[in-house]
Design a protein around this motif. Sequence first.
Motif, short mmCIF file in Angstrom:
data_model
loop_
_atom_site.label_atom_id
_atom_site.label_comp_id
_atom_site.label_asym_id
_atom_site.label_seq_id
_atom_site.Cartn_x
_atom_site.Cartn_y
_atom_site.Cartn_z
N SER A 51 -12.13 -8.66 -2.99
CA SER A 51 -12.18 -7.27 -3.47
C SER A 51 -10.80 -6.75 -3.33
O SER A 51 -9.67 -7.38 -2.41
N GLN A 52 -10.30 -5.50 -3.95
CA GLN A 52 -8.94 -4.93 -3.54
C GLN A 52 -8.93 -4.57 -1.95
O GLN A 52 -7.85 -4.88 -1.52
N ALA A 53 -9.97 -4.28 -1.54
CA ALA A 53 -9.85 -3.90 -0.13
C ALA A 53 -9.32 -4.99 0.80
O ALA A 53 -8.51 -5.09 1.73
N ASP A 54 -10.00 -6.08 0.41
CA ASP A 54 -9.76 -7.37 1.61
C ASP A 54 -8.17 -7.88 0.77
O ASP A 54 -7.51 -8.43 1.60
N TYR A 57 -5.53 -6.18 2.50
CA TYR A 57 -5.56 -6.23 4.17
C TYR A 57 -4.58 -7.63 4.37
O TYR A 57 -4.42 -7.70 5.27
N ASP A 175 -11.49 6.46 1.86
CA ASP A 175 -11.11 5.60 0.38
C ASP A 175 -11.82 4.46 0.01
O ASP A 175 -11.99 3.49 1.10
N LYS A 177 -11.76 2.03 -1.53
CA LYS A 177 -10.98 0.64 -1.78
C LYS A 177 -10.11 0.30 -0.70
O LYS A 177 -9.24 -0.62 -0.84
N ILE A 178 -10.43 0.60 0.61
CA ILE A 178 -9.59 0.44 1.91
C ILE A 178 -10.59 -0.21 2.87
O ILE A 178 -11.76 0.33 2.91
N ARG A 179 -10.22 -1.33 3.16
CA ARG A 179 -11.41 -2.18 3.88
C ARG A 179 -11.74 -1.27 5.23
O ARG A 179 -10.93 -1.10 6.25
N ASN A 180 -13.31 -1.73 5.40
CA ASN A 180 -14.05 -1.01 6.47
C ASN A 180 -14.01 -2.41 7.46
O ASN A 180 -14.54 -3.18 7.16
N GLY A 247 -5.21 1.11 -1.32
CA GLY A 247 -6.47 1.71 -1.91
C GLY A 247 -6.56 2.40 -3.28
O GLY A 247 -5.81 2.01 -4.27
N VAL A 288 -1.90 -2.66 4.98
CA VAL A 288 -2.52 -1.52 4.70
C VAL A 288 -1.86 -0.20 5.18
O VAL A 288 -2.03 0.84 4.83
#
Length: 378
Positions: A51-54, A57, A175, A177-180, A247, A288
């Motif tokens: 994913s974009q988030a990962d 990161y 957001d 698309k930012i990793r949680n 994101g 990030v």
Amino acid sequence: MSLLDGVVRGIVDAHLHQWNPRSTPWAANRLSRLYRFVPAFGDRVFPMVVSQADREYVLTPSTVARVYEPMQYLADTSPVFKTAGVRVDTVVHMESHWRGDETAGRVDTPAGRSAVEETRYVTTLPFGADSLPQLGAIVAHADPRAERFAELIDEHAALTDRLRGIRWITTRHPDPKIRNGADADGILSSPSFLKGFAEVADRRLVFDAFVYSHQLYDVVTLAREYPEVTIVVDHVGAPVGVFGPVGARTGATAGARADIMRLWRERMVTLAAYPNVMVKLSGLGLPVLGYGRERWGNVGSRATLTEMVGPLVDHVFTHFGADRVMFGSNFPIDKPNVSFDMIVGALVDLIAPLGGDYALSKVFRDNALRVYKIETPG
């Protein structure tokens, strides 16, 4: 240029991760196994299967798909002697988020077992042998909300006399698309977390808090409720997007980035009012923060890093002072963006004018030894 030779015996890295995808829970990651055998192919498929988030990161699969143990760390830190005149002689291992599922705080779940096994694994690594740095402390993975949280802490402690703290990552971002890193918002200030946190206080352990900057008021609540516990804010409070877009929309404009910086400043000033809160100068190369998206890294030089993180470091020193700040590399997560000697050199350049040798000794050694109760040979 100021050096550390004559100022400290050696650097204490208060934020190091270790793993081996071939023999630890990371091996369950299909990309890790693929990368082990076909690294070039792994690089090509990375943008398609992650994913974009990962992606934003870690930037590159090699960060998490390759073995990172003491010998790899030694190779990364060797150039620091030329930069600073001293070597890294002590490290604090920070839990690396081994997880089997989202209930990692319980002892009787796969993830609860995984957290304990991570501590066991770290104790087997050859720290202190030959020219390798010593393992000064371990900060373990555990969730104070869990029903059997106390039992989990005791299992970690039974494996090592170097257990000094607990971390439970609570990063969440609006957001999408930012990793949680957490399963819910407001964890640190929730009644169940605050109740379970008494076990940390009873054992006189440190708590490392990793939150994004908009979540820093949750740390304020925790610090107010437990003034006897030392709370270390990881990664300078992680102002996501402060240097550039990440994101879907975070930090996309100059105005948005100015707002991120302003709100981070305000929250850090509030935190500074609580004397039990420390700040870790770690994560300075976190992708990030908004350095860019190229997998080969985005900072470029020590001078560029110094210019970019200078306002963050200056603000932290202004409000926390030299006695409440410490250095951590966050390797290998930060490695795609910055080399180890680049981080140390940039911080020396920034800290020396702010507090001279006193501040340098506190940041690069003394504070970590004190906070994590590290005993050093001799």
